[in-house]
Design an enzyme around this catalytic site. Structure first.
Site, PDB file in Angstrom:
ATOM      1  N   GLU A 114     -10.112   5.450   7.064  1.00  0.00           N
ATOM      2  CA  GLU A 114      -8.692   5.776   7.030  1.00  0.00           C
ATOM      3  C   GLU A 114      -8.317   7.103   6.389  1.00  0.00           C
ATOM      4  O   GLU A 114      -7.409   7.785   6.878  1.00  0.00           O
ATOM      5  CB  GLU A 114      -7.932   4.645   6.319  1.00  0.00           C
ATOM      6  CG  GLU A 114      -7.925   3.370   7.127  1.00  0.00           C
ATOM      7  CD  GLU A 114      -7.441   2.193   6.308  1.00  0.00           C
ATOM      8  OE1 GLU A 114      -6.325   1.754   6.510  1.00  0.00           O
ATOM      9  OE2 GLU A 114      -8.222   1.748   5.432  1.00  0.00           O
TER      10      GLU A 114
ATOM     11  N   ARG B 148       0.828  -1.203   0.000  1.00  0.00           N
ATOM     12  CA  ARG B 148       0.000   0.000   0.000  1.00  0.00           C
ATOM     13  C   ARG B 148       0.867   1.259   0.000  1.00  0.00           C
ATOM     14  O   ARG B 148       0.494   2.273  -0.582  1.00  0.00           O
ATOM     15  CB  ARG B 148      -1.004   0.005   1.166  1.00  0.00           C
ATOM     16  CG  ARG B 148      -2.036   1.119   1.048  1.00  0.00           C
ATOM     17  CD  ARG B 148      -3.123   1.044   2.114  1.00  0.00           C
ATOM     18  NE  ARG B 148      -4.224   0.155   1.780  1.00  0.00           N
ATOM     19  CZ  ARG B 148      -5.264   0.469   0.999  1.00  0.00           C
ATOM     20  NH1 ARG B 148      -5.355   1.670   0.465  1.00  0.00           N
ATOM     21  NH2 ARG B 148      -6.213  -0.403   0.748  1.00  0.00           N
TER      22      ARG B 148
END
Ligand code: LUZ
Ligand code: MOS
Length: 746
Positions: A695, A304
């Site tokens: 997030e 990520r």
């Protein structure tokens, strides 16, 4: 009347693992962790511990009937140390006693001797020694080598960010109960019920169907219970099969801090090239991820980081390389943002450095390079329905970036003892698990004869409000009142093969599955409704009374009032051989402007205001989403400015009690937090037009780092402070007091 978790919380009525009553005969566990970071076990003697009052058993690796292995991605982590230890706090033995106090007392009597070796704590040292979890991965687009020559300026630098403690209020814990016929029920404070079920099965050598994992709610998780809730649940389950009695374990705060992983520290090198107008022509970055002593989710987190290496910007020539470096610290793990924040922090540092070289405000370089519709990311995905510019422009229109910067400059010209800084932080965050297979969810919906509805999904409530969102989706889909809908605990017996509630996808995926299940039931009811009510719909508030009658009639007509549905996020693919694909369903966008005031005498900083324009799609619940944005922001600010998790040179955590580790509180939070949500922003790629929220807002916190850096530079324009987070008062004061010799940038 079904109440939401928040009602139960404020009344103290919600129950967590440690609130569950102990069944008769329950044993309490205490875990002995390694006192050293690296070494070979030369003696492990439990005899004295066994002689202690109220002690029933002491478990070691030798007691494991199945595989002594809990690694989720790579098989590199034993449940209990066998032969060697690799980090301080690594579980070696588990005492089972009639009280928790007795178990903890006896733990001290275990004879453990270890031949200590020098630990490796620094990721660059680990990389130099070839201690990598996997070969380096590189995402690339364009041709960086060819681009450097065309740049007016090329700037290089190093960026370091530190570990971050999750500091969930409920520490790690579990209660395992033996049932008949060799089966077990495990209550676990986990984001990943199936993850726990799978590892319990593996370690005990049992089929998964013999183990039910049940989760009512968590007292916070933030990624810390995505993978690292598992070992404690497995220890309880192991204790169960060895003794035939229920076993419970709740880590005290000290053990939780020492033994569990945190956000990964990263050390990174960048090179950025811009033309004279501030267009970024090339960007190269290498991430040295401090992975800790076992893989845990590190490789996924590093992936990520690579996906988010270019942040919210369109850059034509990019090479991003990620190294997952094995060290002798507790395995670092998932934490809100999952490697994205670490990567975006490096890029923002690079942009700030390039802007300084150009002699323009960073926001001009940021604005000039924002993502556009159709931008191709280095991993091949095309930005669609791109809202980066919209969020930026809307924030600038509302809050006036230049006016805020001018006010700070005017303040700085008039004051010597305090300096102000302003920074803008654009965010673009990809929604979906980067591991494509995890992007699936299921729901089981029962309508009872009185018209009340019970919903089970794989989503775990951890304070993020997913249960309220599920209720609203179900109520809206069935056209009934919210009070009729209740969300069940998350149980592997009702919903199987759950993905962890993570990657901000809990409501997206489980909500979509719940909606599909409701639509099936509606489809069965529709003919009956048409016949009875002269209408082919049962939606609408006035239908609420009719709903009870309809359901009763359906039952008498022997119509199935239950449904199970499966949702798989469409259009996802990623080819790891080519490092190209479409890993995300969509992106979440936003922009924040942050104002900071620095006290030049004390080195302390106040975040005066954070003003945000955030893209929520069509909100499923505004209050919940606002809470998520504010909470994530506070956590991001803490990561950047406050929270320091240091280890000594033997790998021991220095900040190992609640009294030593600072977390943001309400006084630390900015006096002004303005959050505006993008209007007319329905998202075609998630349930009911919504967007994931958990997030992305974390990364607004990064703006505070650069606002404070601006303030420091206003006080000390001769400096080029190295970019190290957190930028604590101590670190700030060191810079303010630094000798006046200017540091020449490399
Ligand atoms: N967990 C995970 C995550 O397993 N995969 C992901 O991509 C992810 N992203 C964010 C947070 N948790
Ligand atoms: Mo996560 S960082 O468990 O979404």
């Amino acid at each position: 009347m079904t109440r939401d978790d928040l009602h139960l919380h404020v009344r103290g009525e919600s129950s967590f693992i440690d609130d569950l009553p102990s069944p008769a005969g329950t044993l309490h566990a205490a875990v002995l962790g390694s006192p050293v970071a690296r070494g070979a076990i030369t003696r492990l003697d439990v005899a004295a511990a066994l002689r202690c009052a109220d002690v029933e058993r002491v478990l070691t690796a030798a007691d494991i009937p199945g595989e002594n292995q809990i690694g989720a991605i790579l098989p590199d982590e034993p449940l209990l140390a066998a032969g060697t230890v690799h980090h301080v706090g690594q579980p070696v033995a588990v005492v089972l006693a009639r009280t928790a106090a007795a178990a903890r007392r006896a733990r001290r009597e275990i004879g453990l001797e270890i031949a200590e070796a020098r630990p490796v704590l620094d990721p660059r040292e680990a990389a130099a020694k070839g201690q990598l979890l996997q070969p380096a991965r590189t995402f690339a687009i364009g041709d960086v080598e060819a681009a450097w020559g065309q740049c007016a300026h090329v700037v290089t630098g190093r960026v370091d960010s530190g570990a971050q403690e999750h500091f969930y209020l409920e520490t790690q814990g579990a209660l395992a109960v033996p049932l008949e016929n060799g089966t077990l029920r495990v209550h676990s404070a986990t984001q990943s019920p199936t993850g726990v079920q799978k590892v319990v099965a593996r370690v005990l050598g049992l089929p998964m169907h013999a183990i039910e994992v049940d989760v009512r709610r968590l007292g916070g998780a933030f990624g810390g219970k995505e993978d690292q809730a598992t070992p404690w649940a497995v220890m309880c389950a192991l204790g169960c099969v060895v003794t035939g009695r229920p076993v419970r374990l709740t880590l005290d705060r000290h053990d939780d801090l020492r033994m569990t992983g945190k956000r990964h520290p990263y050390s990174s090198d960048y090179r950025i090239g811009v033309d004279a107008e501030g267009r970024i022509l090339a960007y190269e970055v290498t991430f040295y991820q401090n992975s800790g002593s076992a893989a845990d989710l590190s490789t996924s987190i590093l992936e990520r980081s690579l996906f988010h290496a270019t942040g919210s910007y369109a850059i034509a020539n990019v090479r991003a390389t990620g190294l997952a470096c094995r060290t002798n610290l507790p395995p670092f793990t998932a934490f809100r943002g999952f490697g994205g924040p670490q990567a975006m922090f490096v890029l923002e540092a690079a942009i700030a450095a390039a802007a300084r070289r150009l002699g323009v405000p960073a926001r001009e370089v940021q604005r000039r390079n924002l993502l556009r519709e159709g931008t191709v990311f280095p991993f091949g995905m095309v930005a669609e329905d791109c809202r980066a510019q919209r969020c930026w422009d809307e924030a600038d229109r509302r809050y006036g970036f230049s006016a805020l910067a001018a006010a700070a400059a005017a303040h700085n010209a008039a004051h010597a003892a305090t300096k102000k800084g302003v920074a803008v932080m654009p965010v673009c965050f990809g929604i979906s698990f980067t591991n494509t297979a995890l992007n699936q969810a299921r729901a089981l919906v029962h309508v009872y004869q009185d018209g009340s509805v019970n919903v089970s999904t794989g989503a775990v409530e951890m304070g993020q409000g997913v249960n309220l969102k599920l209720r609203k989706i179900v109520a809206e889909t069935l056209g009934i009142g919210l009070a009729r809908v209740r969300v069940e605990s998350t149980s592997t017996g009702r919903v199987a093969n759950t993905s962890p509630t993570a990657a901000s996808t809990g409501a997206d995926m489980n909500g979509a599955a719940a909606r599909m299940a409701c639509l099936q039931i509606l489809h069965r009811l529709r003919p009956l409704a048409a016949a009875r009510l002269g209408s082919d719909t049962c939606a609408g508030a006035s239908a609420d009374v009719a709903w009870s009658q309809l359901v009763q009639a359906a039952y008498l007509a022997r119509i199935d009032l239950s449904a199970h549905a499966h949702y798989a996020t469409p259009d996802l693919a990623f080819d790891r051989a080519k490092e190209k694909g479409r890993p995300f369903a969509y992106h979440v966008y936003g922009a924040a402007v942050t104002e900071v005031t620095l006290d030049c005498l004390r080195g302390t900083a106040t975040v005066d205001a954070v003003r945000v324009v955030h893209d929520l799609g069509r909100s499923l619940d505004l209050a919940t989403d606002l809470g998520q944005v504010e909470g994530a922001l506070a956590q991001g600010l803490g990561w950047m400015l406050l929270e320091e998790a240091r280890y000594d040179d033997r790998g021991r955590l220095l900040h190992d009690t609640a009294g030593k580790y600072k977390v943001p509180d309400v006084r630390f939070a900015p006096a002004t937090v303005d959050v505006a949500f993008l209007a007319d922003a329905d998202n075609a790629r998630a349930v009911l037009g919504s967007k994931a929220v958990g997030e992305p807002p974390f990364m607004y916190g990064i703006g505070a780092y650069f606002a404070l850096r601006e303030a420091i530079l206003a006080a000390r324009p001769d400096l080029d402070p190295e970019v190290v987070a957190p930028l604590t008062p101590e670190r700030t004061l060191m810079w303010l007091a630094a000798a006046p010799a200017p540091v020449v940038p490399a």
